[in-house]
Design a protein around this motif. Structure first.
Motif, short mmCIF file in Angstrom:
data_model
loop_
_atom_site.label_atom_id
_atom_site.label_comp_id
_atom_site.label_asym_id
_atom_site.label_seq_id
_atom_site.Cartn_x
_atom_site.Cartn_y
_atom_site.Cartn_z
N GLU A 25 0.86 -1.17 0.00
CA GLU A 25 0.00 0.00 0.00
C GLU A 25 0.90 1.23 0.00
N ASP A 26 0.87 1.98 -1.06
CA ASP A 26 1.76 3.12 -1.24
C ASP A 26 1.08 4.41 -0.78
N ARG A 27 1.46 4.87 0.37
CA ARG A 27 0.90 6.13 0.89
C ARG A 27 1.88 7.28 0.72
N LYS A 30 2.77 7.39 -4.13
CA LYS A 30 1.53 7.46 -4.92
C LYS A 30 1.80 7.25 -6.41
N SER A 31 2.82 6.44 -6.69
CA SER A 31 3.21 6.13 -8.06
C SER A 31 3.94 4.79 -8.04
#
Length: 170
Positions: A25-27, A30-31
């Motif tokens: 989960e990329d917080r 965001k890419s």
């Protein structure tokens, strides 16, 4: 530590940068691209430390190249270039849980010594390998057999035992 416990070669296995970013989960970034390339930099440092500690083979596991939606194989290869840069050990990338979704040609450009491909989940992958001019070996229940492309014609002797094909791109 592992090197001091054995006279045999030591293989270290790390998550592949593409898979690591793909399943996280990329917080922050965001890419997927930025996250994957940043992860490749971190894994490169870890791989270098493992090589200095005595690992003669560093394997990156990239199941996201074979499982689920069509992967961004170009990004995965770019990340592997970063992750393997300057390593003083042999390198490998292995996929699991399915076929390569048309990514073999791009994966062959990865700067690795060995490519592992899952044939159990996607038996059609064997037919795809027949079209590629490569040297390869087959991991089977009887052990590792080095073969050349011509021996694939004798598929009957191998069809029940193939677990993984190891592609040697160079």
């Amino acid at each position: 530590f592992a090197k001091s416990c054995t006279k045999r070669p030591v293989k270290a296995v790390l998550p592949g940068p593409y898979t690591f970013a793909d399943v996280s989960e990329d917080r922050h970034f965001k890419s997927l691209r930025k996250f994957t390339l940043a992860e490749a930099e971190i894994l490169n440092q870890e791989a270098k430390a493992l090589a200095r500690a005595g690992a003669s083979l560093i394997q990156f596991d990239e199941p996201s190249l074979a499982y689920g939606r069509k992967p961004d194989a170009k990004l995965a290869v770019e990340a592997l270039r970063i992750a393997t840069a300057g390593l003083k050990a042999k390198t490998a990338v292995s996929t699991y849980f399915g076929g390569l979704n048309g990514s073999l040609a791009l994966l062959m450009k990865a700067p690795v010594d060995i490519i592992g491909i899952d044939l159990v989940s996607d038996p059609k992958a064997l037919a795809g390998l027949k079209r590629v001019k490569i040297k390869f070996g087959v991991m089977s229940n009887e052990g590792f057999l080095k073969l050349r492309k011509e021996l694939f014609q004798k598929r009957k002797m191998l069809s029940c035992h193939i677990d993984l094909v190891i592609v040697f791109p160079r």
